[in-house]
Write an enzyme that holds these catalytic residues in place. Sequence first.
Site, PDB file in Angstrom:
ATOM      1  N   LYS A 178       0.818  -1.219   0.000  1.00 38.14           N
ATOM      2  CA  LYS A 178       0.000   0.000   0.000  1.00 38.14           C
ATOM      3  C   LYS A 178       0.852   1.269   0.000  1.00 38.14           C
ATOM      4  CE  LYS A 178      -2.416  -0.765   3.719  1.00 38.14           C
ATOM      5  NZ  LYS A 178      -1.748  -2.021   4.138  1.00 38.14           N
ATOM      6  N   ARG A 186     -10.250   1.600   9.773  1.00 40.77           N
ATOM      7  CA  ARG A 186      -9.793   0.251  10.119  1.00 40.77           C
ATOM      8  C   ARG A 186     -10.936  -0.660  10.544  1.00 40.77           C
ATOM      9  NH1 ARG A 186      -4.327  -0.407  10.505  1.00 40.77           N
ATOM     10  NH2 ARG A 186      -3.040   1.459  10.623  1.00 40.77           N
ATOM     11  N   ARG A 220      12.489 -10.713   3.116  1.00 39.97           N
ATOM     12  CA  ARG A 220      13.064  -9.381   2.912  1.00 39.97           C
ATOM     13  C   ARG A 220      14.320  -9.189   3.752  1.00 39.97           C
ATOM     14  NH1 ARG A 220       8.808  -4.766   3.314  1.00 39.97           N
ATOM     15  NH2 ARG A 220       8.560  -5.667   5.400  1.00 39.97           N
ATOM     16  N   ARG A 244      14.694  -7.425   9.453  1.00 35.38           N
ATOM     17  CA  ARG A 244      14.067  -6.590  10.471  1.00 35.38           C
ATOM     18  C   ARG A 244      13.320  -7.460  11.476  1.00 35.38           C
ATOM     19  NH1 ARG A 244      10.774  -1.922   7.381  1.00 35.38           N
ATOM     20  NH2 ARG A 244       9.245  -3.595   7.575  1.00 35.38           N
ATOM     21  N   ARG A 290       0.294 -10.071  12.521  1.00 36.17           N
ATOM     22  CA  ARG A 290      -0.255  -8.880  11.858  1.00 36.17           C
ATOM     23  C   ARG A 290      -1.389  -9.267  10.897  1.00 36.17           C
ATOM     24  NH1 ARG A 290       5.236  -6.991  10.847  1.00 36.17           N
ATOM     25  NH2 ARG A 290       4.896  -7.294   8.619  1.00 36.17           N
TER      26      ARG A 290
END
Length: 214
Positions: free
Chosen positions: A13, A88, A127, A160, A171
């Site tokens: 996004k 949300r 990542r 990370r 999440r």
Amino acid sequence: MRIILLGAPGAGKGTQAKLICEKYNITHLSTGDIFRMNIKNKTTLGVQAKEYIDKGQLVPDALTIQVVEDRLIKEDCKNGFLLDGFPRTVFQAEELNKFLQSTNNTLDVVLLIDVPNEFILERNVGRRICSSCGRSYHIKFNPPEKLGICDFCGDKLIQRNDDNEETVKERLTVYKNHTHPLIDYYWTNHCLSTVDGRDDILTVSKNIFSALDT
């Protein structure tokens, strides 16, 4: 143009929001940025929000809605805006709709960047970020020439903390339980447009522009 951007964490996004706002010359509104601006400027709303944030608590719906509505009446939003991170919940969506009606405005489109959970999991967990220059890599989709080493500065690549599998799954669970019902809400209200987010950035943005220009 007035747009709401939806999508799971890691759907892309942030990247697409920037490209959309540049093309249509509209204001990018991130709830995180709005809160930070109010806290930095020590506005009444910012002071109230900071009390919750400092305690590690979620800012209540009523206050969040008030902060967003206060931002939407600013001059730079008259030409249009893209809301990223709000609403949300269905309650927030309903309150936003009431506010827009009260100001004689309507949403043009709610855009969903749709990416399957397993793809998001692979994208995030794989990542890697350079610990020095911050350049981003992916062990499968965009690997460095030398394993674990940045091509540009030669420093070490790291994962990370929030890109580990457990955190990403958490999440996605939160998103499914709390934010995913928005998809049904906007689908029912006939303003939802869906774009496949699994393609490369340029392909996704091209499909988004096509959907917005329809």
